[in-house]
Design an enzyme around this catalytic site. Structure first.
Site, mmCIF file in Angstrom:
data_model
loop_
_atom_site.group_PDB
_atom_site.id
_atom_site.type_symbol
_atom_site.label_atom_id
_atom_site.label_comp_id
_atom_site.label_asym_id
_atom_site.label_seq_id
_atom_site.Cartn_x
_atom_site.Cartn_y
_atom_site.Cartn_z
ATOM 1 N N ARG A 103 0.787 -1.070 -0.118
ATOM 2 C CA ARG A 103 0.108 -0.088 0.053
ATOM 3 C C ARG A 103 0.889 1.246 0.020
ATOM 4 O O ARG A 103 1.736 1.262 0.822
ATOM 5 C CB ARG A 103 -0.879 0.087 1.438
ATOM 6 C CG ARG A 103 -2.108 0.118 1.268
ATOM 7 C CD ARG A 103 -3.187 -0.095 2.347
ATOM 8 N NE ARG A 103 -2.671 0.518 3.626
ATOM 9 C CZ ARG A 103 -3.475 0.898 4.638
ATOM 10 N NH1 ARG A 103 -4.815 0.705 4.459
ATOM 11 N NH2 ARG A 103 -2.770 1.481 5.513
ATOM 12 N N THR A 107 -1.024 7.702 -0.806
ATOM 13 C CA THR A 107 -2.350 7.451 -1.564
ATOM 14 C C THR A 107 -3.000 6.423 -0.793
ATOM 15 O O THR A 107 -4.221 6.254 -0.958
ATOM 16 C CB THR A 107 -1.949 7.142 -2.880
ATOM 17 O OG1 THR A 107 -1.643 5.942 -3.003
ATOM 18 C CG2 THR A 107 -0.959 8.072 -3.557
ATOM 19 N N ASP A 199 0.871 -2.788 12.206
ATOM 20 C CA ASP A 199 0.926 -3.472 10.782
ATOM 21 C C ASP A 199 1.454 -4.841 10.671
ATOM 22 O O ASP A 199 2.378 -5.239 11.516
ATOM 23 C CB ASP A 199 2.240 -2.499 10.347
ATOM 24 C CG ASP A 199 2.642 -2.704 8.906
ATOM 25 O OD1 ASP A 199 2.935 -3.890 8.449
ATOM 26 O OD2 ASP A 199 2.577 -1.788 8.071
ATOM 27 N N ASP A 202 4.942 -5.856 9.458
ATOM 28 C CA ASP A 202 5.910 -5.519 10.221
ATOM 29 C C ASP A 202 6.348 -6.323 11.556
ATOM 30 O O ASP A 202 7.098 -6.760 11.988
ATOM 31 C CB ASP A 202 5.899 -3.979 10.969
ATOM 32 C CG ASP A 202 6.179 -3.344 9.519
ATOM 33 O OD1 ASP A 202 6.937 -3.522 8.762
ATOM 34 O OD2 ASP A 202 6.014 -1.837 9.510
#
Ligand code: PRP
Ligand code: URA
Length: 208
Positions: A103, A107, A199, A202
């Site tokens: 991603r 944006t 995340d 991560d």
């Protein structure tokens, strides 16, 4: 199509540990795998089995068996890889494809950087793996890539889904059934799922 949410106190228990920011990489990975295994069982509830004759130590019977050649798992890189071992333990002979997607941080649009799937993918039911369904952009693009290869039946397995992502996928691909461990509250201004788990990539790979 109705979203299927695993509704079980032990899944909630495991999610509580998974969401906790103090949970380390090893336990995080193990929990993602374990919950993915249960998601896979749930997603396979509608499968048709072949009737075969087997012999137990006591007698002969007709019993149902899965034709594992009819399935493929497709994790969305990176985080989807964390779910793979869990689902492979359920259907060990399924083929595996990979879709590389990240991603864009500004944006929030998905960027596709890799696509490799089994040659006969159009003859298989495909189960996409990605722990997080946030805006739905990555899921929608992944489904489009697979449909462009002729895939007709697709299921989407995730650990946590945001209502926004569910709506977006349902609007573009109403034929794709979503299975999740939990539907969370909403997305924040950075398009992260709230309360979520942070995340996923991560935390699985220990990159932050
Ligand atoms: C995460 C996640 C999904 C995507 C979800 O991947 O694993 O692929 O974001 O967001 P969306 O629904 O808004 O598209 P990320 O871009 O962080 O890449 P990574 O798996 O490599 O960490
Ligand atoms: N990707 C993640 O890993 N987590 C989120 O909450 C949203 C997208």
């Amino acid at each position: 199509m109705k979203v299927i949410e695993l509704n079980h106190p032990l899944i909630e228990h495991k999610l509580s540990i998974l969401r906790d920011k103090h949970t380390g990489t090893k336990e995080f990975r193990e929990l993602i795998q374990e919950i993915s295994m249960f998601l896979c069982y749930e997603a396979m509830k509608d499968v048709k089995l072949e009737s075969v004759e087997i012999e137990t130590p006591i007698t002969k019977i007709k019993s149902g068996k899965l034709n594992e050649d009819c399935y493929a798992f497709v994790p969305i890189l990176r985080a989807g890889l964390g779910m793979l071992d869990g689902v492979i333990s359920v259907i060990p002979n399924a083929k595996i494809g990979h879709i590389g997607m990240y991603r864009d941080e500004e944006t929030f649009e998905p960027v596709n950087y890799f696509f490799k799937v089994p040659k006969d993918i159009e003859h298989r039911e495909v189960i996409i793996l990605d722990p997080m369904l946030a805006t739905g952009g990555s899921a929608i693009d992944a489904i489009e890539l697979l449909k462009s290869k002729g895939v007709k039946k697709i299921k989407f397995l995730c650990i946590i889904a945001a209502p926004e992502g569910i709506l977006a996928v349902e609007e573009k691909h109403p034929d794709v059934q979503i299975f999740c461990a939990k539907i969370d509250s909403h997305l924040n201004e950075n398009k992260y799922i709230v309360p979520g788990l942070g995340d996923a990539g991560d935390r699985i790979f220990g990159t932050k």
